[in-house]
Design a protein around this motif. Sequence first.
Motif, PDB file in Angstrom:
ATOM      1  N   MET A  99     -11.940  39.310   0.600  1.00  0.00           N
ATOM      2  CA  MET A  99     -13.346  38.930   0.448  1.00  0.00           C
ATOM      3  C   MET A  99     -13.693  37.913   1.526  1.00  0.00           C
ATOM      4  N   HIS A 100     -14.935  38.002   2.025  1.00  0.00           N
ATOM      5  CA  HIS A 100     -15.303  37.227   3.211  1.00  0.00           C
ATOM      6  C   HIS A 100     -16.761  36.790   3.113  1.00  0.00           C
ATOM      7  N   ASP A 101     -17.071  35.684   3.753  1.00  0.00           N
ATOM      8  CA  ASP A 101     -18.428  35.161   3.775  1.00  0.00           C
ATOM      9  C   ASP A 101     -18.598  34.350   5.055  1.00  0.00           C
ATOM     10  N   ASN A 109     -23.681  28.926  -3.844  1.00  0.00           N
ATOM     11  CA  ASN A 109     -24.486  27.972  -4.603  1.00  0.00           C
ATOM     12  C   ASN A 109     -23.805  27.512  -5.893  1.00  0.00           C
ATOM     13  N   THR A 110     -22.526  27.857  -6.078  1.00  0.00           N
ATOM     14  CA  THR A 110     -21.798  27.362  -7.238  1.00  0.00           C
ATOM     15  C   THR A 110     -21.009  26.139  -6.836  1.00  0.00           C
ATOM     16  N   PRO A 111     -20.628  25.257  -7.794  1.00  0.00           N
ATOM     17  CA  PRO A 111     -19.975  24.009  -7.451  1.00  0.00           C
ATOM     18  C   PRO A 111     -18.673  24.158  -6.695  1.00  0.00           C
ATOM     19  N   PHE A 157     -25.994  37.044   4.296  1.00  0.00           N
ATOM     20  CA  PHE A 157     -24.949  37.867   3.689  1.00  0.00           C
ATOM     21  C   PHE A 157     -24.315  37.139   2.519  1.00  0.00           C
ATOM     22  N   ALA A 158     -24.191  37.829   1.394  1.00  0.00           N
ATOM     23  CA  ALA A 158     -23.437  37.302   0.259  1.00  0.00           C
ATOM     24  C   ALA A 158     -21.948  37.578   0.487  1.00  0.00           C
ATOM     25  N   PRO A 159     -21.045  36.930  -0.273  1.00  0.00           N
ATOM     26  CA  PRO A 159     -19.629  37.280  -0.169  1.00  0.00           C
ATOM     27  C   PRO A 159     -19.422  38.785  -0.324  1.00  0.00           C
ATOM     28  N   ARG A 174     -15.685  31.650   5.148  1.00  0.00           N
ATOM     29  CA  ARG A 174     -14.865  31.485   3.958  1.00  0.00           C
ATOM     30  C   ARG A 174     -14.202  32.818   3.638  1.00  0.00           C
ATOM     31  N   ASP A 175     -13.047  32.778   2.963  1.00  0.00           N
ATOM     32  CA  ASP A 175     -12.400  34.007   2.555  1.00  0.00           C
ATOM     33  C   ASP A 175     -11.617  33.791   1.268  1.00  0.00           C
TER      34      ASP A 175
END
Length: 273
Positions: free
Chosen positions: A95-97, A269-271, A46-48, A71-72
Amino acid sequence: MSTARLLQPKSHRIGAGFQADGLREPLELLDPFIMVDHFRMSEPVFAPHPHAGFSAVTYLFDDSAAGLLSRDSLGGQHAIPPGGLHWTVAGRGVMHDEYPAAPGRETHGLQIFVNLPADQKLRGPAVMRLGPEQMPHSAGAGWRAVQVFGGTSGLALPTAASLSIVDIDGGAQFDWQLQPGEQGFALVVQGGGQAGELPLSAGRALSLPEGGHACIAAEAATRLAVFSGRPLREPVVRHGPFVMSDEGQIVAALQRFQTGGMGRLSPRNTPNA
């Protein structure tokens, strides 16, 4: 609805990394729950993504080989260990991940959507968590239970709902009694047996009417996820990750999401993920 009945979840997969048996209907028998997925996940699939109008709840069984990371857009990053609970009150939107902490190792749990009452649909989002050591335990002749949420559990929930994980020894019985005004369903996670004349097997769910009672006789070692709650009986309009009371609220939720009103959450995958 005046008698017990069986519900059959539907199976679905996402690639090779996610499989689940999901209960989504009939909604009137699940109320106040919107959805329950009994899942196994070994890869991030699942993406964010956004949620609004309900609570998104994750519980990991104690036999899960690994935990999850959540993460949120509120700035939270939390580990969910085996046996742990993570409860996100989405409210007006967040937003959630969520993804395995150790890719390749299987996580095993429940993804639960709990409806919010109409007067809480637009409340501010919030996160609540419980570790397995914080959950009350009880036991009887041939059975043991963990109160995950509701009942004597320590969370102040926005919806009158509860979940217990009940393990029954083979040959033993468990008496399930609902409180007046509450309905519920018991998902068979493993094992099986009988509830009166109704046969129970892994993957099926036993639905009870308000104030109902069932004596569940386990033929082999059996694990149940026992849900109950006070039905809201309010209008429900669903659109993807949004569960609102009317179409106008859905349109407004879409606008909040598109304009960043639910916050931002960068891909993993971002810093700064």
